[in-house]
Write a protein that holds these residues in place. Sequence first.
Motif, PDB file in Angstrom:
ATOM      1  N   GLU A   5      34.868  51.047  44.110  1.00 37.47           N
ATOM      2  CA  GLU A   5      34.800  50.648  42.762  1.00 37.47           C
ATOM      3  C   GLU A   5      36.024  49.930  42.287  1.00 37.47           C
ATOM      4  O   GLU A   5      35.870  48.915  41.695  1.00 37.47           O
ATOM      5  CB  GLU A   5      34.534  51.867  41.866  1.00 37.47           C
ATOM      6  N   GLN A   9      35.986  46.162  40.819  1.00 31.03           N
ATOM      7  CA  GLN A   9      36.536  45.650  39.646  1.00 31.03           C
ATOM      8  C   GLN A   9      37.622  44.535  39.598  1.00 31.03           C
ATOM      9  O   GLN A   9      37.662  43.571  39.224  1.00 31.03           O
ATOM     10  CB  GLN A   9      37.273  47.037  38.779  1.00 31.03           C
ATOM     11  N   ARG A  10      38.661  44.776  40.701  1.00 29.82           N
ATOM     12  CA  ARG A  10      39.468  43.760  40.891  1.00 29.82           C
ATOM     13  C   ARG A  10      38.809  42.351  41.373  1.00 29.82           C
ATOM     14  O   ARG A  10      39.553  41.376  40.901  1.00 29.82           O
ATOM     15  CB  ARG A  10      40.669  44.105  41.981  1.00 29.82           C
ATOM     16  N   GLU A  13      37.430  40.808  38.447  1.00 30.40           N
ATOM     17  CA  GLU A  13      38.506  40.175  37.328  1.00 30.40           C
ATOM     18  C   GLU A  13      39.175  38.947  38.100  1.00 30.40           C
ATOM     19  O   GLU A  13      39.133  37.731  37.194  1.00 30.40           O
ATOM     20  CB  GLU A  13      39.520  41.107  37.280  1.00 30.40           C
TER      21      GLU A  13
END
Length: 74
Positions: A5, A9-10, A13
């Motif tokens: 997760e 998320q990285r 981004e």
Amino acid sequence: MTTREANQQRSLEAFLAKKAEFDALLAELQQASDDHFGADPEAVLWGDAAWLADAATKLKAIADQHFCRGEYAA
């Protein structure tokens, strides 16, 4: 949050940051296009046409890659 997760998320981004950069470049190019890339329509020469042909070729390659056309076709 799991490692997977956190990695996702990285990745998101990074993707959104590059998309914002891409969108800004598109907007800048659209504005330049609206202004004929600074070329005076009364004084356009072959160099202006050649520059625009080269730019269009580069943009076409990007579109072909995204839409799987031409050399990128499956």
